[in-house]
Design a protein around this motif. Structure first.
Motif, PDB file in Angstrom:
ATOM      1  N   PHE A   4       3.840   0.904   4.131  1.00  0.00           N
ATOM      2  CA  PHE A   4       2.737   0.493   5.151  1.00  0.00           C
ATOM      3  C   PHE A   4       3.173   0.938   6.556  1.00  0.00           C
ATOM      4  O   PHE A   4       2.222   1.444   7.041  1.00  0.00           O
ATOM      5  CB  PHE A   4       2.521  -1.179   4.943  1.00  0.00           C
ATOM      6  N   PHE A   5       4.598   0.866   6.952  1.00  0.00           N
ATOM      7  CA  PHE A   5       4.702   1.367   8.376  1.00  0.00           C
ATOM      8  C   PHE A   5       4.594   3.055   8.224  1.00  0.00           C
ATOM      9  O   PHE A   5       4.025   3.396   9.229  1.00  0.00           O
ATOM     10  CB  PHE A   5       6.101   1.103   8.490  1.00  0.00           C
ATOM     11  N   LYS A   6       4.734   3.843   7.124  1.00  0.00           N
ATOM     12  CA  LYS A   6       4.711   5.001   7.010  1.00  0.00           C
ATOM     13  C   LYS A   6       3.087   5.455   7.302  1.00  0.00           C
ATOM     14  O   LYS A   6       2.972   6.464   7.982  1.00  0.00           O
ATOM     15  CB  LYS A   6       5.262   5.769   5.745  1.00  0.00           C
ATOM     16  N   VAL A   7       2.271   4.800   6.441  1.00  0.00           N
ATOM     17  CA  VAL A   7       0.972   4.976   6.310  1.00  0.00           C
ATOM     18  C   VAL A   7       0.241   4.739   7.853  1.00  0.00           C
ATOM     19  O   VAL A   7      -0.343   5.347   8.509  1.00  0.00           O
ATOM     20  CB  VAL A   7       0.145   4.305   5.384  1.00  0.00           C
ATOM     21  N   ALA A   8       0.757   3.772   8.578  1.00  0.00           N
ATOM     22  CA  ALA A   8       0.305   3.399   9.532  1.00  0.00           C
ATOM     23  C   ALA A   8       0.639   4.173  10.961  1.00  0.00           C
ATOM     24  O   ALA A   8       0.056   4.712  11.740  1.00  0.00           O
ATOM     25  CB  ALA A   8       0.770   1.889  10.323  1.00  0.00           C
ATOM     26  N   GLN A   9       2.015   4.999  10.527  1.00  0.00           N
ATOM     27  CA  GLN A   9       2.407   6.111  11.435  1.00  0.00           C
ATOM     28  C   GLN A   9       1.651   7.149  11.326  1.00  0.00           C
ATOM     29  O   GLN A   9       1.248   7.798  12.476  1.00  0.00           O
ATOM     30  CB  GLN A   9       3.845   6.327  11.209  1.00  0.00           C
ATOM     31  N   MET A  10       1.287   7.584  10.317  1.00  0.00           N
ATOM     32  CA  MET A  10       0.385   8.718  10.174  1.00  0.00           C
ATOM     33  C   MET A  10      -1.057   8.610  10.744  1.00  0.00           C
ATOM     34  O   MET A  10      -1.614   9.468  11.285  1.00  0.00           O
ATOM     35  CB  MET A  10       0.138   9.133   8.580  1.00  0.00           C
ATOM     36  N   PHE A  11      -1.501   7.361  10.630  1.00  0.00           N
ATOM     37  CA  PHE A  11      -2.952   6.799  11.146  1.00  0.00           C
ATOM     38  C   PHE A  11      -2.870   7.064  12.621  1.00  0.00           C
ATOM     39  O   PHE A  11      -3.771   7.760  13.298  1.00  0.00           O
ATOM     40  CB  PHE A  11      -3.273   5.601  10.633  1.00  0.00           C
ATOM     41  N   GLU A  12      -1.854   6.531  13.290  1.00  0.00           N
ATOM     42  CA  GLU A  12      -1.636   6.532  14.614  1.00  0.00           C
ATOM     43  C   GLU A  12      -1.592   8.109  15.157  1.00  0.00           C
ATOM     44  O   GLU A  12      -2.160   8.355  16.112  1.00  0.00           O
ATOM     45  CB  GLU A  12      -0.371   5.713  15.119  1.00  0.00           C
ATOM     46  N   ILE A 107       3.799  -2.259  14.005  1.00  0.00           N
ATOM     47  CA  ILE A 107       2.880  -1.474  13.021  1.00  0.00           C
ATOM     48  C   ILE A 107       3.474  -0.362  12.485  1.00  0.00           C
ATOM     49  O   ILE A 107       3.538  -0.136  11.266  1.00  0.00           O
ATOM     50  CB  ILE A 107       1.673  -1.313  13.596  1.00  0.00           C
ATOM     51  N   THR A 108       3.871   0.487  13.230  1.00  0.00           N
ATOM     52  CA  THR A 108       4.391   2.028  12.629  1.00  0.00           C
ATOM     53  C   THR A 108       5.773   2.062  12.761  1.00  0.00           C
ATOM     54  O   THR A 108       6.532   1.180  12.997  1.00  0.00           O
ATOM     55  CB  THR A 108       3.772   2.963  13.782  1.00  0.00           C
ATOM     56  N   GLU A 109       6.185   3.184  11.945  1.00  0.00           N
ATOM     57  CA  GLU A 109       7.646   3.421  11.734  1.00  0.00           C
ATOM     58  C   GLU A 109       8.554   3.513  12.987  1.00  0.00           C
ATOM     59  O   GLU A 109       9.567   2.843  13.079  1.00  0.00           O
ATOM     60  CB  GLU A 109       7.803   4.835  11.340  1.00  0.00           C
ATOM     61  N   LYS A 110       7.893   3.828  14.058  1.00  0.00           N
ATOM     62  CA  LYS A 110       8.496   3.942  15.418  1.00  0.00           C
ATOM     63  C   LYS A 110       8.639   2.494  15.991  1.00  0.00           C
ATOM     64  O   LYS A 110       9.826   2.231  16.515  1.00  0.00           O
ATOM     65  CB  LYS A 110       7.709   4.886  16.575  1.00  0.00           C
ATOM     66  N   GLY A 141       6.301 -17.424  -0.919  1.00  0.00           N
ATOM     67  CA  GLY A 141       5.617 -16.325  -1.324  1.00  0.00           C
ATOM     68  C   GLY A 141       5.836 -14.944  -0.523  1.00  0.00           C
ATOM     69  O   GLY A 141       5.152 -14.204  -0.726  1.00  0.00           O
ATOM     70  N   CYS A 142       7.142 -14.746  -0.321  1.00  0.00           N
ATOM     71  CA  CYS A 142       7.334 -13.536   0.327  1.00  0.00           C
ATOM     72  C   CYS A 142       8.457 -12.827  -0.403  1.00  0.00           C
ATOM     73  O   CYS A 142       9.181 -13.358  -1.291  1.00  0.00           O
ATOM     74  CB  CYS A 142       8.203 -13.629   1.613  1.00  0.00           C
ATOM     75  N   SER A 143       8.373 -11.479  -0.717  1.00  0.00           N
ATOM     76  CA  SER A 143       9.357 -10.754  -1.592  1.00  0.00           C
ATOM     77  C   SER A 143      10.552 -10.441  -0.786  1.00  0.00           C
ATOM     78  O   SER A 143      11.633 -10.031  -1.573  1.00  0.00           O
ATOM     79  CB  SER A 143       8.612  -9.492  -1.738  1.00  0.00           C
ATOM     80  N   MET A 144      10.928 -10.739   0.291  1.00  0.00           N
ATOM     81  CA  MET A 144      12.238 -10.685   1.110  1.00  0.00           C
ATOM     82  C   MET A 144      12.450  -8.859   1.012  1.00  0.00           C
ATOM     83  O   MET A 144      13.753  -8.491   1.200  1.00  0.00           O
ATOM     84  CB  MET A 144      13.272 -11.179   0.163  1.00  0.00           C
ATOM     85  N   LYS A 145      11.411  -7.979   0.908  1.00  0.00           N
ATOM     86  CA  LYS A 145      11.867  -6.519   1.078  1.00  0.00           C
ATOM     87  C   LYS A 145      11.586  -6.085   2.441  1.00  0.00           C
ATOM     88  O   LYS A 145      11.771  -5.042   2.806  1.00  0.00           O
ATOM     89  CB  LYS A 145      10.544  -5.878   0.164  1.00  0.00           C
ATOM     90  N   ASP A 146      11.108  -6.927   3.299  1.00  0.00           N
ATOM     91  CA  ASP A 146      10.902  -6.570   4.787  1.00  0.00           C
ATOM     92  C   ASP A 146      12.457  -6.499   5.548  1.00  0.00           C
ATOM     93  O   ASP A 146      12.854  -7.264   5.825  1.00  0.00           O
ATOM     94  CB  ASP A 146       9.925  -7.690   5.589  1.00  0.00           C
ATOM     95  N   ALA A 147      12.789  -5.321   5.676  1.00  0.00           N
ATOM     96  CA  ALA A 147      14.128  -4.863   6.095  1.00  0.00           C
ATOM     97  C   ALA A 147      14.337  -5.625   7.550  1.00  0.00           C
ATOM     98  O   ALA A 147      15.604  -6.147   7.811  1.00  0.00           O
ATOM     99  CB  ALA A 147      14.301  -3.583   6.340  1.00  0.00           C
ATOM    100  N   ASN A 148      13.521  -5.593   8.288  1.00  0.00           N
ATOM    101  CA  ASN A 148      13.397  -6.186   9.572  1.00  0.00           C
ATOM    102  C   ASN A 148      13.950  -7.665   9.568  1.00  0.00           C
ATOM    103  O   ASN A 148      14.667  -8.304  10.062  1.00  0.00           O
ATOM    104  CB  ASN A 148      12.039  -6.058  10.419  1.00  0.00           C
ATOM    105  N   PHE A 149      13.106  -8.287   8.736  1.00  0.00           N
ATOM    106  CA  PHE A 149      13.305  -9.789   8.375  1.00  0.00           C
ATOM    107  C   PHE A 149      14.523 -10.141   7.998  1.00  0.00           C
ATOM    108  O   PHE A 149      15.150 -11.103   8.245  1.00  0.00           O
ATOM    109  CB  PHE A 149      12.121 -10.208   7.630  1.00  0.00           C
ATOM    110  N   ARG A 150      14.891  -9.312   6.809  1.00  0.00           N
ATOM    111  CA  ARG A 150      16.105  -9.426   6.341  1.00  0.00           C
ATOM    112  C   ARG A 150      17.355  -9.344   7.285  1.00  0.00           C
ATOM    113  O   ARG A 150      18.223  -9.872   7.132  1.00  0.00           O
ATOM    114  CB  ARG A 150      16.296  -8.623   4.996  1.00  0.00           C
TER     115      ARG A 150
END
Length: 208
Positions: A4-12, A107-110, A141-150
């Motif tokens: 998601f962050f990669k796609v958002a970065q490309m969009f931005e 939102i983005t990778e940056k 209901g969360c997958s715990m895949k969010d590196a920031n959150f973890r």
């Protein structure tokens, strides 16, 4: 989450920050999006005083809509300033920001890379650390895949080690998938001191 962050970065990079935020706002305000059963249950429990803090990485407004429907007053916390001025008992901490406050968004990778350097959210992170000292967490209901959150939860746990409170995870899993799910989440559960996993679909109860 990473994709998601990669796609958002490309969009931005291609269309600019404003276009990205406008697009996400359009999606977030889609009238077809309505609170689910989990949102409604969380809102009702908050109204009844079972907990005061709701932590989410979502940008949408579904939990806020559910709280309004439950007639539960709340504050949305996106940065240190909103934390200071919050007056209501229930606080919705939106770790990655809120679509109504563009400057708060991660939102983005940056954005993602700079999250821990963002001084405007230092007090929010410290507040979560304090909450972790005297409270259990329930992950719904969360997958715990969010590196920031973890990473945030890992840092909080490092301060207390084995003396930290146990936490719980509630997620939809079937009886057929429970053993595989238990295996896949072993490392995460150990890191976050999650003692129990409850499966909503079949009322499965995992306990270490």
């Amino acid at each position: 989450t990473d994709s998601f962050f990669k796609v958002a970065q490309m969009f931005e990079d291609k269309k600019g920050r404003l276009a990205l935020i406008d697009f996400l706002r359009m999606l977030g305000r889609d009238k077809r999006l309505t609170p689910g059963k989990s949102h409604e249950i969380i809102a009702k429990l908050a109204k009844l005083g079972y907990f005061d803090v709701i932590l989410t990485t979502n940008y949408d407004f579904l939990i806020e809509i559910a709280l309004k429907q439950a007639r539960c007053d709340y504050d949305v916390i996106t940065d240190d300033v909103s934390l200071v001025f919050g007056q209501n008992r229930v606080k919705v901490i939106k770790l990655h920001g809120d679509l109504e406050y563009p400057d708060s968004l991660v939102i983005t990778e940056k954005d993602y890379e700079n999250f821990f350097k963002e001084k405007k959210k230092k007090a929010v992170i410290d507040f979560l650390r304090i909450m972790h000292v005297s409270n259990s967490y329930c992950y719904v209901g969360c997958s715990m895949k969010d590196a920031n959150f973890r990473q945030i939860l890992k840092e909080m746990r490092c301060h207390l080690g084995k003396f930290s409170y146990s936490s719980y995870m509630v997620k939809p899993i079937s009886a057929e998938d429970r053993d595989e799910e238990f295996r896949k989440t072993a490392e995460i559960r150990k890191m976050m001191n999650i003692k129990d996993v409850i499966g909503l679909e079949s009322n499965i109860f995992f306990q270490n």
